[in-house]
Design an enzyme around this catalytic site. Structure first.
Site, PDB file in Angstrom:
ATOM      1  CD  GLU A  86       8.185  33.781  24.189  1.00 23.85           C
ATOM      2  OE1 GLU A  86       7.829  32.462  24.612  1.00 23.85           O
ATOM      3  OE2 GLU A  86       8.106  33.988  23.079  1.00 23.85           O
ATOM      4  CG  HIS A  88      14.149  40.726  28.998  1.00 22.19           C
ATOM      5  ND1 HIS A  88      12.984  40.845  28.236  1.00 22.19           N
ATOM      6  CD2 HIS A  88      15.259  41.124  28.189  1.00 22.19           C
ATOM      7  CE1 HIS A  88      13.347  41.862  27.244  1.00 22.19           C
ATOM      8  NE2 HIS A  88      14.643  41.934  27.129  1.00 22.19           N
ATOM      9  CD  GLN A 126      -0.068  41.530  29.442  1.00 21.73           C
ATOM     10  OE1 GLN A 126       0.723  41.979  29.911  1.00 21.73           O
ATOM     11  NE2 GLN A 126      -1.575  41.922  29.381  1.00 21.73           N
TER      12      GLN A 126
END
Ligand SMILES: [Zn+2]
Length: 202
Positions: A86, A88, A126
């Site tokens: 979120e 890049h 993640q």
């Protein structure tokens, strides 16, 4: 904090935004090879981010209760997933291992993979992706425990910034007996360390 529902732009507006990015990159969006690119990119986004239209809890709602008192770990390993960071908006690609220790109900194994997909096809970090998968399985199936381990490469680290290919990030979330019982956790780790038959023979 309550937020007003976000107004979704039209397809035309989304395609215009891609033309803007093409110009930002130094391109001419009217060049022949690029004419259909905005449309393709917007359709790709529908695929990359299809998870926003899915309800992961409902994927798990159909369960089987007649399991002849099966009370051992169920593990689905090496579930490939594709997500996007979120920060890049570039791919995070890896594998997920999802385990749970059923109490009363089990779910079809393809459903576990679909839960991974529903959360990974969104903009993610993640750590949150790992937690969301584990928490949803825990909330819906109410098992004795859930363990989710994700291992992934982040293209924001490999293709830009520090440029470190070959680096993977591992995250895990252990709930219930996987958190409290070291024997259960050890059993899971030994299951994970066995060579996979799937990649070798199936
Ligand atoms: Zn990133």
């Amino acid at each position: 904090m309550s937020q007003a529902p976000l107004l979704r732009p039209s397809r035309e507006e989304a395609e215009d935004a891609i033309r803007t990015l093409l110009r930002w990159a130094g391109e001419d969006p009217s060049r022949e090879g690029l004419l259909d690119t905005p449309g393709r990119v917007v359709r790709s986004y529908e695929e990359f981010f299809a998870g926003y239209g899915e309800d992961p809890s409902s994927i798990l709602s159909r369960t089987f209760s007649e399991v002849d008192d099966y009370d051992e770990i169920v593990l689905l390993r090496d579930i490939r997933f594709e997500s996007h960071c979120e920060h890049h908006m570039v791919p995070i690609i890896g594998v997920a291992h999802v385990a749970y220790l059923p109490s009363k109900r089990v779910v079809g194994i393809s459903k576990l993979a679909r839960v991974v997909d529903a959360f990974s096809r969104r903009l993610q970090i993640q750590e949150r992706l790992t937690a969301q998968i584990a928490n949803t399985i825990n909330d819906v199936l109410q098992p004795h425990g859930v363990a989710v381990i994700l291992e992934a490469g982040h293209q924001c680290m490999t293709t830009r910034g520090v440029h470190r290919p070959g680096v993977s990030m591992v995250t895990s979330r252990m709930l219930g007996v996987f958190r409290t019982n070291s024997d259960t956790r050890r059993e899971l780790m030994s299951m994970l360390n066995r060579p996979s038959v799937a990649t070798a023979h199936l």
